[in-house]
Design a protein around this motif. Structure first.
Motif, PDB file in Angstrom:
ATOM      1  N   VAL A 179       3.944  26.351  -6.897  1.00  0.00           N
ATOM      2  CA  VAL A 179       4.525  27.109  -5.793  1.00  0.00           C
ATOM      3  C   VAL A 179       4.078  28.563  -5.897  1.00  0.00           C
ATOM      4  O   VAL A 179       4.056  29.138  -6.989  1.00  0.00           O
ATOM      5  N   ILE A 180       3.712  29.169  -4.763  1.00  0.00           N
ATOM      6  CA  ILE A 180       3.483  30.612  -4.672  1.00  0.00           C
ATOM      7  C   ILE A 180       4.534  31.184  -3.739  1.00  0.00           C
ATOM      8  O   ILE A 180       4.699  30.709  -2.610  1.00  0.00           O
ATOM      9  N   ASN A 181       5.256  32.205  -4.212  1.00  0.00           N
ATOM     10  CA  ASN A 181       6.215  32.904  -3.360  1.00  0.00           C
ATOM     11  C   ASN A 181       5.596  34.205  -2.870  1.00  0.00           C
ATOM     12  O   ASN A 181       5.206  35.064  -3.670  1.00  0.00           O
ATOM     13  N   LEU A 182       5.521  34.355  -1.548  1.00  0.00           N
ATOM     14  CA  LEU A 182       4.992  35.570  -0.930  1.00  0.00           C
ATOM     15  C   LEU A 182       6.098  36.180  -0.064  1.00  0.00           C
ATOM     16  O   LEU A 182       6.186  35.931   1.126  1.00  0.00           O
ATOM     17  N   SER A 183       6.952  36.974  -0.710  1.00  0.00           N
ATOM     18  CA  SER A 183       8.009  37.667   0.017  1.00  0.00           C
ATOM     19  C   SER A 183       7.454  38.976   0.564  1.00  0.00           C
ATOM     20  O   SER A 183       7.980  40.060   0.324  1.00  0.00           O
ATOM     21  N   TYR A 184       6.391  38.876   1.246  1.00  0.00           N
ATOM     22  CA  TYR A 184       5.715  40.024   1.820  1.00  0.00           C
ATOM     23  C   TYR A 184       4.911  39.525   2.992  1.00  0.00           C
ATOM     24  O   TYR A 184       4.737  38.335   3.201  1.00  0.00           O
ATOM     25  N   GLY A 185       4.381  40.450   3.740  1.00  0.00           N
ATOM     26  CA  GLY A 185       3.492  40.073   4.815  1.00  0.00           C
ATOM     27  C   GLY A 185       2.822  41.299   5.383  1.00  0.00           C
ATOM     28  O   GLY A 185       3.370  42.393   5.330  1.00  0.00           O
ATOM     29  N   SER A 186       1.637  41.136   5.897  1.00  0.00           N
ATOM     30  CA  SER A 186       0.969  42.266   6.519  1.00  0.00           C
ATOM     31  C   SER A 186       1.336  42.327   7.991  1.00  0.00           C
ATOM     32  O   SER A 186       1.783  41.353   8.583  1.00  0.00           O
ATOM     33  N   GLY A 187       1.115  43.496   8.569  1.00  0.00           N
ATOM     34  CA  GLY A 187       1.369  43.652   9.995  1.00  0.00           C
ATOM     35  C   GLY A 187       0.214  43.202  10.848  1.00  0.00           C
ATOM     36  O   GLY A 187       0.244  43.356  12.076  1.00  0.00           O
ATOM     37  N   GLY A 188      -0.805  42.641  10.216  1.00  0.00           N
ATOM     38  CA  GLY A 188      -1.974  42.210  10.968  1.00  0.00           C
ATOM     39  C   GLY A 188      -1.711  40.976  11.805  1.00  0.00           C
ATOM     40  O   GLY A 188      -0.882  40.132  11.459  1.00  0.00           O
ATOM     41  N   THR A 189      -2.424  40.869  12.906  1.00  0.00           N
ATOM     42  CA  THR A 189      -2.371  39.665  13.752  1.00  0.00           C
ATOM     43  C   THR A 189      -3.802  39.159  13.926  1.00  0.00           C
ATOM     44  O   THR A 189      -4.375  39.210  15.017  1.00  0.00           O
ATOM     45  N   PRO A 190      -4.402  38.675  12.844  1.00  0.00           N
ATOM     46  CA  PRO A 190      -5.815  38.284  12.883  1.00  0.00           C
ATOM     47  C   PRO A 190      -6.023  36.966  13.599  1.00  0.00           C
ATOM     48  O   PRO A 190      -5.082  36.224  13.892  1.00  0.00           O
ATOM     49  N   ASP A 191      -7.283  36.679  13.883  1.00  0.00           N
ATOM     50  CA  ASP A 191      -7.640  35.373  14.424  1.00  0.00           C
ATOM     51  C   ASP A 191      -7.461  34.330  13.322  1.00  0.00           C
ATOM     52  O   ASP A 191      -7.978  34.492  12.211  1.00  0.00           O
ATOM     53  N   ALA A 192      -6.744  33.265  13.633  1.00  0.00           N
ATOM     54  CA  ALA A 192      -6.437  32.255  12.617  1.00  0.00           C
ATOM     55  C   ALA A 192      -7.690  31.613  12.040  1.00  0.00           C
ATOM     56  O   ALA A 192      -7.703  31.197  10.880  1.00  0.00           O
ATOM     57  N   TRP A 193      -8.750  31.522  12.837  1.00  0.00           N
ATOM     58  CA  TRP A 193      -9.926  30.784  12.387  1.00  0.00           C
ATOM     59  C   TRP A 193     -10.812  31.556  11.418  1.00  0.00           C
ATOM     60  O   TRP A 193     -11.717  30.973  10.832  1.00  0.00           O
ATOM     61  N   ASN A 194     -10.548  32.858  11.220  1.00  0.00           N
ATOM     62  CA  ASN A 194     -11.401  33.565  10.258  1.00  0.00           C
ATOM     63  C   ASN A 194     -10.644  34.576   9.399  1.00  0.00           C
ATOM     64  O   ASN A 194     -11.260  35.391   8.726  1.00  0.00           O
ATOM     65  N   ASP A 195      -9.316  34.521   9.392  1.00  0.00           N
ATOM     66  CA  ASP A 195      -8.526  35.480   8.630  1.00  0.00           C
ATOM     67  C   ASP A 195      -8.753  35.314   7.121  1.00  0.00           C
ATOM     68  O   ASP A 195      -8.541  34.236   6.575  1.00  0.00           O
ATOM     69  N   PRO A 196      -9.149  36.374   6.406  1.00  0.00           N
ATOM     70  CA  PRO A 196      -9.352  36.259   4.958  1.00  0.00           C
ATOM     71  C   PRO A 196      -8.067  35.905   4.202  1.00  0.00           C
ATOM     72  O   PRO A 196      -8.089  35.066   3.299  1.00  0.00           O
ATOM     73  N   LEU A 197      -6.951  36.539   4.557  1.00  0.00           N
ATOM     74  CA  LEU A 197      -5.700  36.225   3.869  1.00  0.00           C
ATOM     75  C   LEU A 197      -5.278  34.788   4.149  1.00  0.00           C
ATOM     76  O   LEU A 197      -4.813  34.073   3.247  1.00  0.00           O
ATOM     77  N   GLY A 198      -5.461  34.348   5.386  1.00  0.00           N
ATOM     78  CA  GLY A 198      -5.175  32.962   5.710  1.00  0.00           C
ATOM     79  C   GLY A 198      -6.040  32.009   4.910  1.00  0.00           C
ATOM     80  O   GLY A 198      -5.581  30.963   4.436  1.00  0.00           O
ATOM     81  N   PHE A 199      -7.310  32.366   4.760  1.00  0.00           N
ATOM     82  CA  PHE A 199      -8.220  31.539   3.965  1.00  0.00           C
ATOM     83  C   PHE A 199      -7.708  31.401   2.536  1.00  0.00           C
ATOM     84  O   PHE A 199      -7.712  30.307   1.957  1.00  0.00           O
ATOM     85  N   ALA A 200      -7.260  32.511   1.955  1.00  0.00           N
ATOM     86  CA  ALA A 200      -6.799  32.499   0.565  1.00  0.00           C
ATOM     87  C   ALA A 200      -5.606  31.558   0.393  1.00  0.00           C
ATOM     88  O   ALA A 200      -5.581  30.725  -0.520  1.00  0.00           O
ATOM     89  N   VAL A 201      -4.610  31.682   1.271  1.00  0.00           N
ATOM     90  CA  VAL A 201      -3.421  30.841   1.101  1.00  0.00           C
ATOM     91  C   VAL A 201      -3.715  29.386   1.448  1.00  0.00           C
ATOM     92  O   VAL A 201      -3.126  28.469   0.866  1.00  0.00           O
ATOM     93  N   GLU A 202      -4.635  29.149   2.373  1.00  0.00           N
ATOM     94  CA  GLU A 202      -5.005  27.772   2.688  1.00  0.00           C
ATOM     95  C   GLU A 202      -5.713  27.112   1.504  1.00  0.00           C
ATOM     96  O   GLU A 202      -5.505  25.931   1.219  1.00  0.00           O
ATOM     97  N   LYS A 203      -6.551  27.871   0.795  1.00  0.00           N
ATOM     98  CA  LYS A 203      -7.212  27.331  -0.386  1.00  0.00           C
ATOM     99  C   LYS A 203      -6.191  26.986  -1.466  1.00  0.00           C
ATOM    100  O   LYS A 203      -6.339  25.986  -2.189  1.00  0.00           O
ATOM    101  N   ALA A 204      -5.157  27.809  -1.594  1.00  0.00           N
ATOM    102  CA  ALA A 204      -4.088  27.490  -2.542  1.00  0.00           C
ATOM    103  C   ALA A 204      -3.400  26.197  -2.140  1.00  0.00           C
ATOM    104  O   ALA A 204      -3.125  25.321  -2.973  1.00  0.00           O
ATOM    105  N   TRP A 205      -3.108  26.072  -0.856  1.00  0.00           N
ATOM    106  CA  TRP A 205      -2.450  24.862  -0.335  1.00  0.00           C
ATOM    107  C   TRP A 205      -3.296  23.626  -0.619  1.00  0.00           C
ATOM    108  O   TRP A 205      -2.800  22.600  -1.087  1.00  0.00           O
ATOM    109  N   GLN A 206      -4.596  23.744  -0.353  1.00  0.00           N
ATOM    110  CA  GLN A 206      -5.499  22.616  -0.579  1.00  0.00           C
ATOM    111  C   GLN A 206      -5.651  22.287  -2.059  1.00  0.00           C
ATOM    112  O   GLN A 206      -6.010  21.151  -2.417  1.00  0.00           O
TER     113      GLN A 206
END
Length: 500
Positions: A179-206
């Motif tokens: 489990v990773i707990n991320l009690s934080y978040g950025s104010g960014g609203t990036p495109d889901a298909w190329n967001d670097p932070l999204g990529f990082a957490v998706e790789k953790a999920w996978q």
């Protein structure tokens, strides 16, 4: 980044209402991250103990009552963890300190802000003296510090932390990080298909790690979720206002919780108002919000940060019961086993609160694997950051740069995806830490530290004062008995968090 808890700073974690620290008020700060943990006037006057939270989430009866999270590792990417009563050293691991305080030996690994310690208490406290017990006291908690005493952290530090967790998730074979707990978040609203932070957490999920992220504390009318809570793959948590009671009939959505007008909506809710957890004596929030203290060892805070920590603990309980469960299964069980929140916006939107026994009951049903599109990770870091930026000599960190230097996201994504972003203590070619578990701290195990190189951080005209971070920009910044002085790093957005 914003803490989504009860204080304000450059990072926002969870949902909390609190007066912004001077840095936040000045409008400088960390890269779009929110720590969401503490709420002031908007919070119910009656604090909620962790024992009560356990009842509220259906974890104190039936099959759930025997679960402690034993054998499960939880990674807390936050502001560090302090050696307070109630956190057994044997259950705490300090991963690499990636914060801007890592270069000061008397600050390294330690929680100078107070947010991470509060989250750690919710998850793993086990104080035999006072009886304070977290929701999953049997877990092994790995702290990866990214935030400072005033909240400063860039999204690239969080990305580096997630990369490290993925590569080192099996270092402790008896307690692999699930489990990773991320009690934080950025104010960014990036495109889901190329967001670097999204990529990082998706790789953790996978990689088999359940990622839990706070929705944000900007309010029900804000219109978007914090990043990476906006990522479809992971578990996004909002906060319920339980009105200080154990009855669910009066529960409602906490007014500080972010709601989205389009795209992904919150997956589940969890208690997040006036939650009593461990006090980090002398930390920023402790000295700034003394009214939030309860006795000598406890502190109350509100935010989607707290709600995320509650949900991370619940995920650990489920993983103890079902060690082979996938992240998709844990998410499905939590969502499908949740219970109705009967009032206001939550009822209208059909948002439901987690229930561990309800989730366990769902564990015998078939789970359909998620099929969302995946991020390429090649997008801009500025889109991930949003409007919150780390400031150095009045120069904001921007562009395809990390705190440590150039970071082309296409290059990073390829190495992160291959599991080679880290080599020992070197991340993407930058020496950030030592090369293994040879460091020393109060915790049971610690990753070694290293001196960062003396290079221009993000402007050709600015350089660190020296490799040891001493001199004008670091002088006086030490952890004394009750305060941290000499802050030169300012933070932008630990707002919407509060201690009451």
């Amino acid at each position: 980044m914003r803490r989504l808890s009860a204080w304000t700073a450059a990072v926002a974690l969870g949902a909390t209402s609190i007066a912004a620290p001077p840095a936040a008020a000045a409008g400088t700060g960390a890269a779009g991250t929110h720590w969401a943990s503490w709420l002031g006037s908007a919070v119910a006057d009656q604090p909620t103990t962790l024992r009560q939270v356990r009842t509220l989430i259906g974890a104190d009866t039936g099959a759930a009552a025997t679960l402690t999270g034993k054998g499960v590792g939880v990674a807390l990417i936050d502001t560090g963890v302090a050696p307070v009563s109630g956190l057994p050293a044997a259950q705490i691991v300090n991963g690499p300190d990636l914060s801007l305080e890592s270069q000061a030996a008397d600050l390294r690994y330690l929680d100078t802000f107070g947010h991470g310690t509060h989250m750690a208490g919710i998850i793993a406290a086990d104080d035999t003296t006072t009886g304070t017990k977290g929701l999953a006291p049997g877990v092994k908690l790995t702290s990866i510090k990214v935030g400072t005493a005033n909240g400063t952290v860039d999204v690239t530090q969080v990305i580096a932390a997630v990369d490290w967790v993925v590569q080192h998730r099996n270092d402790d074979s008896a307690n692999p990080i699930r489990v990773i707990n991320l009690s934080y978040g950025s104010g960014g609203t990036p495109d889901a298909w190329n967001d670097p932070l999204g990529f990082a957490v998706e790789k953790a999920w996978q990689a088999g790690i359940v990622v839990v992220a706070a929705a944000g504390n900007d309010g029900n009318d804000f219109g978007s979720l914090a990043n990476p809570a906006s990522d479809e793959w992971i578990i996004t948590v909002g906060a319920t206002d339980t009105r200080g009671t154990l009855a669910t009939s009066d529960d409602r959505l906490a007014s500080f919780t972010n709601l989205a007008t389009a795209g992904k909506q919150i997956n589940v809710l969890a208690p997040g108002t006036s939650i009593l957890s461990l006090r980090d004596t002398g930390s920023y929030v402790d000295t700034t919000y003394p009214s939030a203290r309860v006795g000598d060892t406890l502190f109350r805070g509100s935010g989607t940060s707290q709600a995320a920590a509650v949900t991370s603990a619940a995920a650990a309980l489920l993983l103890q019961a079902h060690p082979s469960a996938t992240p998709d299964q844990i998410k499905s069980w939590l969502v499908r086993g949740s219970t109705r929140v009967p009032n206001g916006v939550a009822a209208t939107l059909g948002l439901q609160g987690i229930n561990v026994n309800g989730a366990l009951a769902r564990s015998t049903t078939t789970t359909t694997a998620q099929v969302f599109s995946r991020s390429s990770g090649a997008g801009t870091l500025d889109n991930s950051r949003g409007s919150s930026r780390v400031m150095f000599d009045n120069t904001p960190l921007s562009g395809q740069r990390s705190v440590w230097g150039s970071l082309p996201t296409t290059t990073w994504a390829a190495r992160s995806g291959a599991g080679t972003a880290w080599a020992g203590g070197v991340w993407m070619g930058y020496r950030l830490a030592g090369d293994g578990w040879t460091g020393s701290s109060w915790a049971g195990r610690t990753w070694a530290a290293a001196t960062w190189s003396n290079s221009a951080p993000w402007s050709a005209s600015t350089t660190w004062s020296d490799p040891a971070w001493t001199g004008r920009r670091w002088t006086g910044r030490s952890w004394t008995t009750g305060s941290w002085s000499g802050r030169s790093w300012s933070s932008d957005d630990w707002s919407s968090a509060s201690w009451s």
